[in-house]
Design an enzyme around this catalytic site. Sequence first.
Site, PDB file in Angstrom:
ATOM      1  CE1 TYR A 121      -7.530  18.626  22.298  1.00 38.42           C
ATOM      2  CE2 TYR A 121      -9.392  18.187  23.754  1.00 38.42           C
ATOM      3  CZ  TYR A 121      -8.157  18.775  23.521  1.00 38.42           C
ATOM      4  OH  TYR A 121      -7.558  19.521  24.511  1.00 38.42           O
ATOM      5  CD  GLU A 137      -2.897  -1.287   2.267  1.00 36.67           C
ATOM      6  OE1 GLU A 137      -4.065  -1.606   2.035  1.00 36.67           O
ATOM      7  OE2 GLU A 137      -2.461  -1.055   3.417  1.00 36.67           O
TER       8      GLU A 137
END
Length: 213
Positions: A117, A71
Site C-alpha cells: 500500500y 503555511e
Amino acid sequence: MSGARSELERIAHSIHRRGLTHGRTGNLAVREGERILVTPTGVGLDEVEASELSVLDRSGRHLDGPKPTKEAFLHVAVMRARPQTHAIVHTHSVHAAALSCLADLNPTEPLPPLTAYYGMRVGQLQVLPYFAPGDPAATQAVERAAESGHALLLRNHGPVVAGASLGEALDALEELEHTTQIYLLTAGMRTAPLSPAQLAALSAPATTERPRP
C-alpha cells in the site's frame, strides 16, 4: 454549506481524533472552483469548523474568512505545480516527523517500499531541505518538488501529501506514517522491501480510497 467545507471539517477532526497531529499543528486545503479553502491559523484540527475557513485565490491572496494558516503558501505552491491536485494534508505525525529528523536521508528515497500500500498510495517520497515553519522561502523548493511527486517530507518538520480528494491525500499520508513506523521499528534489522518488479505488478490504483472514520 458546500460539500468541500463539510468534508474538510470532517477530515480535520478525524486526523486529530486518530492522533495524526497534536496541539494546533497541521493544516489542510481543498479546491473549491477557482478558490482554495484552508484551515485558519491558531486553530487545532479538532476545532476546525466548516463555516470558519480561510478563502484564498489561486495566487494565495486572502479573500475571505479568518486569517489563514501561516503555511498556506505550501498548499498554494503544490496546487500550482499539480493542477490535478484538489486537496492537501500537512501534519506533524510523529513517525514521519521522526524520519524527517534523521541524518543522511536519501532525498528521493528516504523509505524503502516495505508494504504494497505504500507503493500504491505513496510511491516516491521526496525530502526537502529545512525551512522554518511559515518561511515563504520554501515556496520554490516545494513547487519544484511537487511537479514530480505528490508526497513531500519537510526536513525537521513533517509530511505534505496531495491528492485528487482529501480522502485520497489522507490515505496516502496514513500509509506514509504507517510505513515509517515499520521502518523505525525494524531499524538495524534486515528487511525485505518490495522489488521493482513487485511494485510494477501492483494493480490497485493510487487513488483507491477506503471509508474515513
